[in-house]
Scaffold this active site. Structure first.
Site, short mmCIF file in Angstrom:
data_model
loop_
_atom_site.label_atom_id
_atom_site.label_comp_id
_atom_site.label_asym_id
_atom_site.label_seq_id
_atom_site.Cartn_x
_atom_site.Cartn_y
_atom_site.Cartn_z
CB ALA A 36 9.63 0.26 1.83
N GLY A 37 7.72 1.66 4.31
CA GLY A 37 6.46 2.39 4.45
C GLY A 37 5.41 1.90 3.47
CG LEU A 38 6.18 0.66 -0.04
CD1 LEU A 38 7.00 0.02 -1.15
CD2 LEU A 38 5.20 1.68 -0.65
CB ALA A 39 1.63 -2.03 4.49
N GLY A 40 4.75 -3.91 3.82
CA GLY A 40 5.18 -5.24 3.38
C GLY A 40 4.93 -6.32 4.44
N PRO A 68 9.73 -3.99 -0.92
CG PRO A 68 10.31 -1.79 -1.40
CD PRO A 68 9.41 -2.90 -1.85
CE LYS A 114 0.74 1.63 4.39
NZ LYS A 114 1.80 2.56 4.56
CG ASP A 117 -0.55 0.32 8.12
OD1 ASP A 117 -1.42 1.15 8.45
OD2 ASP A 117 0.62 0.63 7.83
O1 C5P Z 1 0.52 -0.99 14.81
P1 C5P Z 1 1.93 -1.21 14.37
O2 C5P Z 1 2.65 -2.23 15.21
O3 C5P Z 1 2.07 -1.51 12.92
O4 C5P Z 1 2.67 0.17 14.59
C1 C5P Z 1 4.07 0.29 14.58
C2 C5P Z 1 4.47 1.49 15.40
O5 C5P Z 1 4.01 2.69 14.76
C3 C5P Z 1 3.84 1.54 16.78
O6 C5P Z 1 4.63 0.83 17.70
C4 C5P Z 1 3.84 3.04 17.07
O7 C5P Z 1 5.12 3.45 17.48
C5 C5P Z 1 3.58 3.64 15.70
N1 C5P Z 1 2.18 3.96 15.47
C6 C5P Z 1 1.60 5.02 16.13
N2 C5P Z 1 0.28 5.32 15.93
C7 C5P Z 1 -0.45 4.61 15.05
C8 C5P Z 1 0.12 3.53 14.34
C9 C5P Z 1 1.45 3.24 14.57
O8 C5P Z 1 2.27 5.68 16.94
N3 C5P Z 1 -1.73 4.93 14.86
#
Ligand code: C5P
Length: 302
Positions: free
Chosen positions: A99-103, A96, A12, A138
């Site tokens: 990457a910020g692509l939710a891999g 990748p 994404k 995500d």
């Molecule tokens: O939910 P997830 O484990 O993918 O999020 C990774 C990290 O991103 C969290 O540990 C948090 O530091 C940050 N995060 C956040 N607020 C969100 C989603 C993610 O601070 N709504």
């Protein structure tokens, strides 16, 4: 009952990411527009004769232990339905890492969808999304994908009119991955929420997407927005430079996806996307030309 299944797990991008609040649980309240793209990993899942969960992946940066979201997804279902035994999961990585692509999230989502089918559990989309939310913010989006407004932690989803065939150039500095935890924590510690960015504008973005036709693409491209650029671009000049390079091309709009390090450009069409991609020096940047997708996790078609 099936004994194996293969799935397509799309990446994404964020067309919009605004941080609207600090939550007491350490997370942040968000307003995001999430968009699936036609860049996917392949996930193969096989039943095993034992209770073990095995992860195979040849990519050196993908963990094959209990920290992998694919493992966590399998474990979550195995704990709820202990009679089916274990699974062997093979991840073929195209998306990748860091990457910020939710891999990682899309791999976890694919394992939930795949095991639901393999074990014939009959879980609803809502039940799958609830399980997905336990794995990461995500992951619920990745289950059904498409174009979606996500609020709360990112797990409260409302479908938007699908954006089909938007041409994209996806660029990632090869050796650079960004920690999502670092990006959000830095945003919080720098007090950037109090210092609100006057350029945030989710309602305009939603209105542009609601137009439902290709004439809205330049407007959507102009409204791209990501609050995390405010912490990541000053700390990583190579991402800022890549962004600037794309800005100088014929791109309609540019944005960093999620917490980076990917930067993407929206192009007028695929030919234009190809020209933009060719303008990027291949030495240390990986580049993909692709389009938006209306799909989440699907069975892999041979
Ligand atoms: O939910 P997830 O484990 O993918 O999020 C990774 C990290 O991103 C969290 O540990 C948090 O530091 C940050 N995060 C956040 N607020 C969100 C989603 C993610 O601070 N709504």
């Amino acid at each position: 009952m099936l004994s194996s299944i293969s799935l397509k797990a799309p990446a994404k991008i964020n067309l919009y990411l605004e941080i609207t609040g600090n939550r007491p649980d350490g997370y942040h309240d968000l307003v995001m527009v999430l968009q699936s793209i036609n860049l996917s990993d392949r996930i193969d899942i096989k039943m095993t004769g034992t209770d073990q969960i095995y992860i195979h992946c040849v990519h050196p940066e993908v963990p094959t232990d209990q920290t992998n979201l694919a493992y966590k997804a399998a474990k979550l279902l195995q704990n709820l339905y202990p009679n089916f035994g274990g699974v062997e999961i093979t991840i073929t990585k195209n998306i990748p890492i860091g990457a910020g692509l939710a891999g990682g999230s899309t791999n976890g989502a694919a394992v939930l969808v795949g095991i639901d089918r393999l074990w014939d559990l009959g879980l609803t989309q809502g039940e799958l999304r609830e399980l997905a939310a336990q794995l990461g913010s995500d992951v619920p989006f990745c289950i059904s994908g498409g174009t979606v407004l996500a609020v709360g932690r990112g797990e409260l989803l409302s479908p938007l009119p699908a954006l089909e065939n938007l041409a994209l150039v996806i660029c990632k500095p090869r050796k650079l991955g960004i920690s999502t935890v670092w990006a959000y924590q830095t945003f919080r510690s720098q007090g950037l929420l109090a210092n609100k960015n006057p350029h945030s504008h989710s309602s305009q973005m939603l209105a542009a997407i609601a137009t439902r036709d290709e004439s809205s693409h330049p407007q959507i491209a102009k409204l791209l927005y990501n609050d995390l650029e405010r912490v990541v671009l000053p700390a990583y000049p190579e991402i800022a430079e890549l962004r600037q390079h794309l800005q100088n091309q014929e791109s309609l709009g540019i944005l960093m996806s999620g917490s980076g390090s990917t930067v993407f450009a929206i192009a007028r069409n695929l030919e234009s996307a190809q020209r933009i991609a060719e303008s990027i020096s291949p030495d240390n940047i990986d580049v993909w030309v692709t389009t938006t997708s209306i799909h989440g996790i699907q069975e892999w078609e041979a």
